[in-house]
Design an enzyme around this catalytic site. Sequence first.
Site, PDB file in Angstrom:
ATOM      1  N   THR A 187      -0.855   4.630  16.767  1.00  0.00           N
ATOM      2  CA  THR A 187      -1.500   4.227  15.525  1.00  0.00           C
ATOM      3  C   THR A 187      -2.854   3.617  15.860  1.00  0.00           C
ATOM      4  O   THR A 187      -3.122   3.252  17.006  1.00  0.00           O
ATOM      5  CB  THR A 187      -0.645   3.208  14.767  1.00  0.00           C
ATOM      6  N   GLU A 331       3.359   7.899  11.742  1.00  0.00           N
ATOM      7  CA  GLU A 331       4.815   7.810  11.853  1.00  0.00           C
ATOM      8  C   GLU A 331       5.544   8.929  11.121  1.00  0.00           C
ATOM      9  O   GLU A 331       6.759   9.095  11.295  1.00  0.00           O
ATOM     10  CB  GLU A 331       5.305   6.461  11.312  1.00  0.00           C
ATOM     11  N   LYS A 447      -4.225  -9.768  -5.318  1.00  0.00           N
ATOM     12  CA  LYS A 447      -3.268 -10.579  -6.068  1.00  0.00           C
ATOM     13  C   LYS A 447      -4.047 -11.669  -6.809  1.00  0.00           C
ATOM     14  O   LYS A 447      -4.406 -12.695  -6.238  1.00  0.00           O
ATOM     15  CB  LYS A 447      -2.226 -11.166  -5.125  1.00  0.00           C
ATOM     16  N   TRP A 452      -1.381  -7.944 -10.070  1.00  0.00           N
ATOM     17  CA  TRP A 452      -1.913  -7.092  -9.017  1.00  0.00           C
ATOM     18  C   TRP A 452      -3.049  -6.225  -9.554  1.00  0.00           C
ATOM     19  O   TRP A 452      -2.967  -5.672 -10.644  1.00  0.00           O
ATOM     20  CB  TRP A 452      -0.825  -6.164  -8.465  1.00  0.00           C
TER      21      TRP A 452
END
Length: 552
Positions: A187, A331, A447, A452
Site C-alpha cells: 500500500t 487489498e 464532522k 457529516w
Amino acid sequence: MLSTMQDVPLTVTRILVHGVLVHGSSQIITWTGEGEPQRRSFAEAGVRAVQLANALRDDLGVEGDDRVATLMWNNAEHVEAYFAVPSMGAVLHTLNLRLPAEQLTWIVNHAADRVIIVNGSLLPLLAPLLPRLETVEHIVVSGPGDRSVLEGARAQVHEYEELLAGKPTTYDWPELDERQAAAMCYTSGTTGDPKGVVYSHRSIYLHSMQVNMTQSMGLTDADTSLVVVPQFHVNAWGLPHATFMTGVNMLMPDRFLQPAPLAEMIESERPTHAAAVPTIWQGLLAELTAKPRDVSSLTQVTIGGAACPPSLMTAFDKLGMRVCHAWGMTETSPLGTVSRPPAGVEPGSDEEFAYRLTQGRFPAGVEGRLCGPAGEILPWDGESAGELEVRGNWIAGAYFGGAGSDDKPLRPADKFSEDGWLKTGDVGTISPDGYLTLTDRAKDVIKSGGEWISSVDLENALMSHPDVAEAAVVAVPDDKWGERPLATVVLKEGASADFETLRTFLADKVAKWQLPERWTILPAVPKTSVGKFDKKVLRKQYADGDLDVTKL
C-alpha cells in the site's frame, strides 16, 4: 460426496501458456517516444519469459519463494517478468517508483527482495538506495540509462538482454499449489508504514476471469487496451493477466505518461479501451481541448482509484469515450465493483447517468456490507451510510508480516473484522439493487456540528464550474463546529473566478450549512504516488500555516 471433476490448479503459469498458444499473435506495443513503437507478440513475449526464468534460476540462483522486485515502467519487459517470476515459483514484487526513498528502502528490506529488475531510466532513483538495501544481491538493468551510477554497488549488475541471450526457450514449469504466493504489492503508506499484500495464483486467476466478464471491462481479442495505470499499482488493475486470457492487445506507454504523448498514442495506435485514475484523464481532457486529436477509436474508459467527477464523465461522453466507474484498492486485487447500469434503464437518460456515477455493483467473487459506528450491519437501502467491508476470492485476509517473521500474517483490528472481513476505510451507501455509492474516506469525512459533510460531494460540485481545473476539500479545526471544510482550488489557465463566485455557485448544489468558509488557490493539488489527492499534505500545510487562506 466429492465431484468427478479434474483438480487442475489455477495458476499464472496456465494464463501464460494459454496466451502464448491461443493468442500468440496478439501484441504488446511499447511506446518509445520517437519513431516506431516496439511491437512484440504474445508468443515472442512468452519465449522471452521462459528465457528470463532460466536466467533467474541458473545465473542468479532464484528459487522457491524468493522475491524478485521490479522497478519499471509499463512495457513489454515488465510483462515478461509478470509471467516468468510467478510461473517458476518465485514471487514478483512490483515497486512503486513514485514513493519517497525512505519508503522504497523500507519496503525492499521488509519484503527481503533478492533481485531487482530495473529500467535504465530509473537507475538515478535506485542507485542512492542500494547501500541500504540489505537483501538485494542482483540488479538487472533493462533499456537505456547511465549504468555508471551503479559503480561500487555491492549487488552484482546484469544486463537484461545479455541474461536472456542464448537461454533455452523451454522451461519445465513446476506444478504449483494455487494458494502459493505469486505477486505482492505494498500500500502507499498514507498512514503508518506501507503494508504488504500478497496475491495467490488462485486469486490472480479468478480476478483475471472477472476483469474479462461483460459486466466488468468485457474486452475481447478485437480490442487494444491502453494500459496507463502503472504495473506497480495493484498489478495494473489485473490487465496484463486478463489480456493474456483473452488476447487483448496491450498498448504500454512506458515513461511517456504526459497528456501530449498519450493523445498521440491514441491517435496513432487506435486503442479501444484505456484505464487510469481521474487525474490522468483530467490532463488528457485539457490536452484534447487545447489541441483536438482523432481519438474516436477509444470508446471505453475505465476510471478508478478515486471518484470520477461528473463533469469529467460528461466531457468524455461528448468525445465519444464512455467512462465506466470502478472501485478497488490494493487489498482487493483491485476489482471490487464496476458500474454498469442495469437492464431496462434508458441509455442517455438521467437515471442511467446516476447509475454510472456510482461505484457500481459487486461481482460474484466479492461480498460487501456496511458497518455502522456501533458495529451494526446496515441495510442496503440507499440511505444508511457506513464503512464498507468486503470479503471474497481475491480480497486480502491479512498483511505480509515481513522478512524474519516466519511469514506470519498480520491482521490488525483496524483493518480486519473479528469475522475476517476487510475494513476498507471507505464510507458510503448500497442501494437495494446492489449499487455502491462512496461518499468519502472515513478519515476524510468532515464532522461538523454532529453532522457529516462529504468532501467528495463538494469537490465534484466545484469541479463542475467552468473555471475550476481541480478542487480538493479537507476538514480543518473549528472552535464552534469542531470541523469545517477548507476548499482548495486550482483554476484553469486564464480563469479568474473569485471565492464569492465559487461559493455562490455551490449554494444551489449543497446544503447551505455545508458551504465552505475557508478558501485557498493552489497551483496544483498535491498527489499521492498513485495520483490521488494527498489530503494529509493539505491538512499539514494548513496546520503549519503554509496556505494563504481567505475566510468568507
